[in-house]
Design a protein around this motif. Structure first.
Motif, PDB file in Angstrom:
ATOM      1  N   GLU A 345       0.966  -1.085   0.070  1.00 54.82           N
ATOM      2  CA  GLU A 345       0.178   0.099  -0.082  1.00 54.82           C
ATOM      3  C   GLU A 345       0.820   1.267  -0.046  1.00 54.82           C
ATOM      4  O   GLU A 345       0.510   2.276  -0.810  1.00 54.82           O
ATOM      5  N   ARG A 346       1.925   1.311   0.890  1.00 57.11           N
ATOM      6  CA  ARG A 346       2.799   2.219   0.950  1.00 57.11           C
ATOM      7  C   ARG A 346       3.391   2.552  -0.617  1.00 57.11           C
ATOM      8  O   ARG A 346       3.744   3.708  -0.994  1.00 57.11           O
ATOM      9  N   ARG A 347       3.887   1.508  -1.158  1.00 58.27           N
ATOM     10  CA  ARG A 347       4.741   1.420  -2.384  1.00 58.27           C
ATOM     11  C   ARG A 347       3.748   2.160  -3.213  1.00 58.27           C
ATOM     12  O   ARG A 347       4.236   2.868  -4.207  1.00 58.27           O
ATOM     13  N   ALA A 348       2.505   1.644  -3.482  1.00 62.54           N
ATOM     14  CA  ALA A 348       1.369   2.076  -4.560  1.00 62.54           C
ATOM     15  C   ALA A 348       1.306   3.767  -4.158  1.00 62.54           C
ATOM     16  O   ALA A 348       1.134   4.374  -5.225  1.00 62.54           O
ATOM     17  N   MET A 349       1.373   4.121  -3.051  1.00 61.01           N
ATOM     18  CA  MET A 349       1.134   5.522  -2.715  1.00 61.01           C
ATOM     19  C   MET A 349       2.350   6.274  -3.268  1.00 61.01           C
ATOM     20  O   MET A 349       2.190   7.568  -3.753  1.00 61.01           O
ATOM     21  N   GLY A 350       3.532   5.759  -3.026  1.00 61.95           N
ATOM     22  CA  GLY A 350       4.752   6.284  -3.423  1.00 61.95           C
ATOM     23  C   GLY A 350       4.583   6.517  -4.848  1.00 61.95           C
ATOM     24  O   GLY A 350       5.040   7.687  -5.542  1.00 61.95           O
ATOM     25  N   ALA A 351       4.267   5.375  -5.694  1.00 60.89           N
ATOM     26  CA  ALA A 351       4.223   5.470  -6.976  1.00 60.89           C
ATOM     27  C   ALA A 351       3.284   6.531  -7.594  1.00 60.89           C
ATOM     28  O   ALA A 351       3.640   7.437  -8.679  1.00 60.89           O
ATOM     29  N   ARG A 352       2.000   6.678  -6.805  1.00 57.39           N
ATOM     30  CA  ARG A 352       1.196   7.839  -7.430  1.00 57.39           C
ATOM     31  C   ARG A 352       1.639   9.258  -7.191  1.00 57.39           C
ATOM     32  O   ARG A 352       1.329  10.079  -7.768  1.00 57.39           O
ATOM     33  N   GLY A 353       2.568   9.180  -6.244  1.00 63.69           N
ATOM     34  CA  GLY A 353       3.131  10.331  -5.831  1.00 63.69           C
ATOM     35  C   GLY A 353       4.078  11.008  -7.041  1.00 63.69           C
ATOM     36  O   GLY A 353       3.920  12.001  -7.349  1.00 63.69           O
ATOM     37  N   ARG A 354       4.787   9.998  -7.637  1.00 65.33           N
ATOM     38  CA  ARG A 354       5.789  10.400  -8.643  1.00 65.33           C
ATOM     39  C   ARG A 354       4.911  10.820  -9.745  1.00 65.33           C
ATOM     40  O   ARG A 354       5.284  11.833 -10.279  1.00 65.33           O
ATOM     41  N   GLU A 355       3.707  10.151 -10.019  1.00 62.82           N
ATOM     42  CA  GLU A 355       2.752  10.490 -11.077  1.00 62.82           C
ATOM     43  C   GLU A 355       2.213  11.911 -10.946  1.00 62.82           C
ATOM     44  O   GLU A 355       2.339  12.836 -11.776  1.00 62.82           O
ATOM     45  N   LYS A 356       1.947  12.330  -9.819  1.00 60.58           N
ATOM     46  CA  LYS A 356       1.218  13.630  -9.474  1.00 60.58           C
ATOM     47  C   LYS A 356       2.276  14.723  -9.816  1.00 60.58           C
ATOM     48  O   LYS A 356       2.036  15.725 -10.253  1.00 60.58           O
ATOM     49  N   VAL A 357       3.417  14.371  -9.166  1.00 62.21           N
ATOM     50  CA  VAL A 357       4.513  15.588  -9.314  1.00 62.21           C
ATOM     51  C   VAL A 357       4.928  15.502 -10.815  1.00 62.21           C
ATOM     52  O   VAL A 357       5.217  16.648 -11.446  1.00 62.21           O
ATOM     53  N   THR A 358       4.998  14.590 -11.359  1.00 62.02           N
ATOM     54  CA  THR A 358       5.546  14.625 -12.930  1.00 62.02           C
ATOM     55  C   THR A 358       4.231  15.414 -13.750  1.00 62.02           C
ATOM     56  O   THR A 358       4.678  16.123 -14.621  1.00 62.02           O
ATOM     57  N   LYS A 359       3.115  15.367 -13.486  1.00 64.93           N
ATOM     58  CA  LYS A 359       1.859  15.791 -13.897  1.00 64.93           C
ATOM     59  C   LYS A 359       1.950  17.517 -13.735  1.00 64.93           C
ATOM     60  O   LYS A 359       1.585  18.220 -14.469  1.00 64.93           O
ATOM     61  N   GLU A 360       2.002  17.793 -12.371  1.00 66.07           N
ATOM     62  CA  GLU A 360       1.669  19.012 -12.000  1.00 66.07           C
ATOM     63  C   GLU A 360       2.829  19.909 -11.453  1.00 66.07           C
ATOM     64  O   GLU A 360       2.667  20.900 -11.668  1.00 66.07           O
ATOM     65  N   PHE A 361       4.073  19.563 -11.246  1.00 76.38           N
ATOM     66  CA  PHE A 361       4.988  20.214 -10.560  1.00 76.38           C
ATOM     67  C   PHE A 361       6.511  20.039 -11.020  1.00 76.38           C
ATOM     68  O   PHE A 361       7.596  20.279 -10.678  1.00 76.38           O
ATOM     69  N   ASP A 362       6.433  19.893 -12.717  1.00 77.71           N
ATOM     70  CA  ASP A 362       7.744  19.607 -13.319  1.00 77.71           C
ATOM     71  C   ASP A 362       8.331  21.112 -13.239  1.00 77.71           C
ATOM     72  O   ASP A 362       7.750  22.163 -13.760  1.00 77.71           O
ATOM     73  N   GLU A 363       9.620  21.134 -13.093  1.00 72.52           N
ATOM     74  CA  GLU A 363      10.189  22.279 -12.945  1.00 72.52           C
ATOM     75  C   GLU A 363      10.395  23.198 -14.260  1.00 72.52           C
ATOM     76  O   GLU A 363      10.525  24.439 -14.269  1.00 72.52           O
ATOM     77  N   ARG A 364      10.385  22.391 -15.251  1.00 70.91           N
ATOM     78  CA  ARG A 364      10.541  23.045 -16.616  1.00 70.91           C
ATOM     79  C   ARG A 364       9.429  24.009 -16.833  1.00 70.91           C
ATOM     80  O   ARG A 364       9.547  24.869 -17.716  1.00 70.91           O
ATOM     81  N   GLY A 365       8.135  23.743 -16.545  1.00 76.51           N
ATOM     82  CA  GLY A 365       7.036  24.622 -16.744  1.00 76.51           C
ATOM     83  C   GLY A 365       7.216  25.911 -15.926  1.00 76.51           C
ATOM     84  O   GLY A 365       6.904  26.928 -16.519  1.00 76.51           O
ATOM     85  N   VAL A 366       7.741  25.878 -14.752  1.00 74.69           N
ATOM     86  CA  VAL A 366       8.057  26.868 -13.966  1.00 74.69           C
ATOM     87  C   VAL A 366       9.281  27.998 -14.703  1.00 74.69           C
ATOM     88  O   VAL A 366       9.050  29.039 -15.063  1.00 74.69           O
ATOM     89  N   VAL A 367      10.157  27.319 -15.235  1.00 76.75           N
ATOM     90  CA  VAL A 367      11.170  27.842 -15.759  1.00 76.75           C
ATOM     91  C   VAL A 367      10.822  28.839 -17.093  1.00 76.75           C
ATOM     92  O   VAL A 367      11.074  29.731 -17.336  1.00 76.75           O
ATOM     93  N   GLU A 368       9.846  28.149 -17.681  1.00 75.87           N
ATOM     94  CA  GLU A 368       9.033  28.447 -18.935  1.00 75.87           C
ATOM     95  C   GLU A 368       8.486  29.884 -18.499  1.00 75.87           C
ATOM     96  O   GLU A 368       8.412  31.114 -19.301  1.00 75.87           O
ATOM     97  N   ARG A 369       7.778  29.881 -17.340  1.00 80.62           N
ATOM     98  CA  ARG A 369       7.430  31.359 -16.849  1.00 80.62           C
ATOM     99  C   ARG A 369       8.045  32.498 -16.850  1.00 80.62           C
ATOM    100  O   ARG A 369       7.915  33.533 -16.960  1.00 80.62           O
ATOM    101  N   TYR A 370       9.207  32.154 -16.117  1.00 80.05           N
ATOM    102  CA  TYR A 370      10.499  33.072 -15.975  1.00 80.05           C
ATOM    103  C   TYR A 370      10.942  33.552 -17.489  1.00 80.05           C
ATOM    104  O   TYR A 370      10.838  34.702 -17.796  1.00 80.05           O
ATOM    105  N   LYS A 371      10.861  32.649 -18.339  1.00 78.85           N
ATOM    106  CA  LYS A 371      11.218  32.964 -19.760  1.00 78.85           C
ATOM    107  C   LYS A 371      10.058  33.873 -20.405  1.00 78.85           C
ATOM    108  O   LYS A 371      10.611  35.160 -20.834  1.00 78.85           O
ATOM    109  N   ASP A 372       8.880  33.745 -19.973  1.00 84.58           N
ATOM    110  CA  ASP A 372       7.733  34.480 -20.630  1.00 84.58           C
ATOM    111  C   ASP A 372       7.636  35.915 -20.139  1.00 84.58           C
ATOM    112  O   ASP A 372       7.585  36.882 -21.009  1.00 84.58           O
TER     113      ASP A 372
END
Length: 382
Positions: A345-372
């Motif tokens: 159960e904890r491993r599945a929770m951790g795997a879903r966390g990776r999916e959430k961060v990949t979808k919502e919090f990728d640093e590359r999107g933030v850097v693009e805002r600075y560029k804009d």
């Protein structure tokens, strides 16, 4: 009339914060991009151990006096005058201000110096936690200062709504939702949870009462007898310049009691996240906490309070668990719930966390805002 900027190599950008540590820890992706494009990057902050690290990355560092704990107007005016003088000397094309005093006094200094600025509200902290005279004055200062930046960035929708609802923005159309400052997904790579006999919780961050450290320690006391295999750790600087700072004497007392393991500070938190089974942050309020994003990126389940900022990172029952703020009973029950889960159960929770961060919090999107925003304010594409 301002001269046109011919290329990125002619650009001068300042990053101003109440700690150099925060610039180094949270904005490495931005700095790497700017330096690679040939931008002159100047970090203005109180000197700490990260000055040399920032210089190695290619930044110029200038020491600034900021009385983070104080409410003496003379100290704040001195900070504002220092920044005004620096802006007149450095002549930056854009200044990005972070944290409350740079946001307020740096923004005013930039206006007086004729410099474009962007205010990044990294978390509202004590201003929206306490109901004190100092907090009311801070709101008045925010209302005055935030008429000047070209944009005001918020890391979560609750903070943005608070400013709008309390009419702290003279120009509400300048508000932007950044949705966190992002995580480098390559640097914080997924590492599956191993099977081990002990179970380690770790709270990572500046050791402040407002981070819920007191509740965490008391919850650990309550759980020690029932869960003797559980370990409760603290990682982060102690005795920092903040009204809510925890002293080294407090930490030493907890260590002597045997309730807490203090891991000190770390430039690189990845080995310590990997060694943990769950990362905990029972904070009273956050921007969007980097430690929870980093832990989820590495596949660790997380526990946090159901407050602005934390709830951005934690989907209750999906990638972690939420508990009530300032409530030791709720935190202890949530820690016990995590301990009672199966490894799968904890491993599945951790795997879903990776999916959430990949979808919502990728640093590359933030850097693009600075560029804009840099392109909008200077005409230069990075």
């Amino acid at each position: 009339m301002k001269q046109p900027i011919e290329s990125a190599r002619a650009l001068r950008i300042c990053l101003v914060c109440n700690t150099a540590f925060a610039i180094y820890t949270y904005r490495q992706g931005l700095i790497r991009m700017l330096v690679a494009r040939g931008v002159e990057v100047t970090v203005i902050a109180p000197r700490d151990r990260t000055f040399d690290l920032l210089k190695e990355m290619g930044c110029r560092c200038i020491e600034l006096h900021v009385a983070s704990k104080g409410t003496n107007p003379r100290d704040d005016l001195r900070t504002m005058w220092s920044l005004y003088t620096l802006y007149r000397s450095v002549r930056p094309h854009i200044v990005f201000h972070y944290t409350i005093k740079p946001n307020i006094f740096g923004t005013i200094a930039a206006k007086l110096a004729g410099v474009e600025s962007v205010a990044v509200t990294t978390g509202l902290g004590y201003v929206f936690i306490q109901q004190s005279r100092a907090a009311q004055i801070a709101k008045l200062l925010y209302r005055f200062a935030f008429r000047f930046p070209r944009e005001v960035w918020f890391l979560n929708k609750d903070d943005q709504a608070a400013f709008l609802d309390q009419k702290l923005l003279v120009h509400p159309e300048r508000a932007r939702l950044l949705h966190g400052e992002g995580v480098d997904l390559d640097q914080f790579s997924f590492t599956p949870l191993p099977t081990r006999e002990t179970f380690s919780f770790v709270l990572i961050g500046r050791l402040l009462w407002d981070k819920g450290v007191g509740e965490y320690v008391e919850a650990a006391r309550r759980l020690r007898a029932t869960y003797p295999h559980a370990r409760f750790q603290l990682l982060g600087p102690v005795g920092v310049d903040n009204p809510s700072a925890i002293t080294r004497a407090d930490v030493d007392a907890w260590v002597r009691e045997g309730v807490i393991e203090y891991l000190g500070e770390a430039h690189d938190v990845r080995p310590l996240i990997e060694a943990a089974d769950c990362v905990v942050l029972p904070s009273y309020r956050e921007g969007v906490p980097r430690t929870l994003m980093e832990a989820s990126a590495m596949g660790r389940p997380v526990i946090a309070t159901d407050v602005p900022g934390c709830r951005e990172c934690v989907a209750d029952g999906v990638n972690g668990l939420l508990c009530e703020v300032r409530n030791v009973d709720s935190l202890a029950a949530t820690l016990a719930q995590m301990l009672d889960m199966s490894d799968d159960e904890r491993r599945a929770m951790g795997a879903r966390g990776r999916e959430k961060v990949t979808k919502e919090f990728d640093e590359r999107g933030v850097v693009e805002r600075y560029k804009d925003v840099t392109r909008q304010l200077t005409g230069v594409s990075l």
